[in-house]
Design a protein around this motif. Structure first.
Motif, PDB file in Angstrom:
ATOM      1  N   ILE A  64       3.906  -9.215  -2.726  1.00 11.96           N
ATOM      2  CA  ILE A  64       3.217 -10.371  -2.120  1.00 11.96           C
ATOM      3  C   ILE A  64       3.086 -11.568  -3.064  1.00 11.96           C
ATOM      4  O   ILE A  64       2.738 -12.657  -2.605  1.00 11.96           O
ATOM      5  N   GLY A  65       3.385 -11.390  -4.324  1.00 15.52           N
ATOM      6  CA  GLY A  65       3.227 -12.492  -5.283  1.00 15.52           C
ATOM      7  C   GLY A  65       4.195 -13.633  -5.084  1.00 15.52           C
ATOM      8  O   GLY A  65       3.976 -14.716  -5.591  1.00 15.52           O
ATOM      9  N   ALA A  96       4.193   3.315 -11.152  1.00 13.90           N
ATOM     10  CA  ALA A  96       4.429   1.885 -11.389  1.00 13.90           C
ATOM     11  C   ALA A  96       3.099   1.139 -11.492  1.00 13.90           C
ATOM     12  O   ALA A  96       2.163   1.426 -10.732  1.00 13.90           O
ATOM     13  N   PRO A  97       3.001   0.167 -12.416  1.00 13.06           N
ATOM     14  CA  PRO A  97       1.771  -0.616 -12.516  1.00 13.06           C
ATOM     15  C   PRO A  97       1.503  -1.384 -11.213  1.00 13.06           C
ATOM     16  O   PRO A  97       2.406  -2.029 -10.663  1.00 13.06           O
ATOM     17  N   VAL A  98       0.286  -1.301 -10.737  1.00 16.25           N
ATOM     18  CA  VAL A  98      -0.079  -1.924  -9.468  1.00 16.25           C
ATOM     19  C   VAL A  98       0.148  -3.431  -9.505  1.00 16.25           C
ATOM     20  O   VAL A  98       0.612  -4.015  -8.516  1.00 16.25           O
ATOM     21  N   ASP A  99      -0.141  -4.077 -10.619  1.00 18.34           N
ATOM     22  CA  ASP A  99       0.045  -5.525 -10.681  1.00 18.34           C
ATOM     23  C   ASP A  99       1.518  -5.915 -10.557  1.00 18.34           C
ATOM     24  O   ASP A  99       1.846  -6.933  -9.948  1.00 18.34           O
ATOM     25  N   VAL A 100       2.400  -5.100 -11.100  1.00 16.65           N
ATOM     26  CA  VAL A 100       3.843  -5.355 -10.965  1.00 16.65           C
ATOM     27  C   VAL A 100       4.251  -5.232  -9.493  1.00 16.65           C
ATOM     28  O   VAL A 100       4.993  -6.063  -8.966  1.00 16.65           O
ATOM     29  N   LEU A 101       3.751  -4.216  -8.832  1.00 10.41           N
ATOM     30  CA  LEU A 101       4.059  -4.044  -7.418  1.00 10.41           C
ATOM     31  C   LEU A 101       3.459  -5.170  -6.576  1.00 10.41           C
ATOM     32  O   LEU A 101       4.088  -5.651  -5.639  1.00 10.41           O
ATOM     33  N   ARG A 102       2.266  -5.596  -6.914  1.00 10.35           N
ATOM     34  CA  ARG A 102       1.638  -6.698  -6.177  1.00 10.35           C
ATOM     35  C   ARG A 102       2.495  -7.950  -6.265  1.00 10.35           C
ATOM     36  O   ARG A 102       2.759  -8.618  -5.269  1.00 10.35           O
ATOM     37  N   ILE A 135       0.834  -1.198   0.000  1.00 12.92           N
ATOM     38  CA  ILE A 135       0.000   0.000   0.000  1.00 12.92           C
ATOM     39  C   ILE A 135       0.873   1.253   0.000  1.00 12.92           C
ATOM     40  O   ILE A 135       0.634   2.197  -0.759  1.00 12.92           O
ATOM     41  N   ALA A 136       1.901   1.256   0.831  1.00 13.48           N
ATOM     42  CA  ALA A 136       2.810   2.404   0.893  1.00 13.48           C
ATOM     43  C   ALA A 136       3.564   2.574  -0.418  1.00 13.48           C
ATOM     44  O   ALA A 136       3.741   3.702  -0.905  1.00 13.48           O
ATOM     45  N   ALA A 137       3.991   1.480  -1.013  1.00 15.55           N
ATOM     46  CA  ALA A 137       4.732   1.548  -2.274  1.00 15.55           C
ATOM     47  C   ALA A 137       3.850   2.068  -3.408  1.00 15.55           C
ATOM     48  O   ALA A 137       4.317   2.835  -4.251  1.00 15.55           O
ATOM     49  N   VAL A 138       2.603   1.668  -3.434  1.00 14.65           N
ATOM     50  CA  VAL A 138       1.669   2.169  -4.455  1.00 14.65           C
ATOM     51  C   VAL A 138       1.521   3.680  -4.323  1.00 14.65           C
ATOM     52  O   VAL A 138       1.495   4.399  -5.323  1.00 14.65           O
ATOM     53  N   GLN A 139       1.470   4.163  -3.095  1.00 14.89           N
ATOM     54  CA  GLN A 139       1.374   5.608  -2.877  1.00 14.89           C
ATOM     55  C   GLN A 139       2.670   6.311  -3.276  1.00 14.89           C
ATOM     56  O   GLN A 139       2.639   7.386  -3.868  1.00 14.89           O
ATOM     57  N   ASP A 140       3.806   5.707  -2.952  1.00  9.62           N
ATOM     58  CA  ASP A 140       5.111   6.311  -3.270  1.00  9.62           C
ATOM     59  C   ASP A 140       5.437   6.261  -4.756  1.00  9.62           C
ATOM     60  O   ASP A 140       6.081   7.157  -5.281  1.00  9.62           O
TER      61      ASP A 140
END
Length: 70
Positions: A66-67, A56-62, A47-52
């Motif tokens: 956590i993937g 970046a594409p959310v799916d890549v960060l996911r 969540i913090a990384a998505v905000q920062d």
């Protein structure tokens, strides 16, 4: 204590300059924490990384945060 901590706001590893959590930190996290608390902790990091890193594409960060969990 590990030197593989995240450097914000780009979420790079302090120890090896790779995207955090790097392979070393992933192994440490798996050894240090039980599965459910680890998933919760990494979800908060996500969540913090998505905000920062809104660019970046959310799916890549996911997948990055956590993937990789077993």
């Amino acid at each position: 204590m590990t030197t593989h901590a995240p450097v914000l706001p780009l979420w790079l590893c302090e120890g090896c300059d790779r995207p955090w959590p790097c392979a070393t930190r992933r192994a440490d996290l798996l050894a240090e924490r039980e599965r459910v608390p680890l998933a919760y902790y990494l979800s908060l990091c996500l969540i913090a990384a998505v905000q920062d890193m809104g660019w970046a594409p959310v799916d890549v960060l996911r997948r990055r945060f956590i993937g990789w969990l077993p």
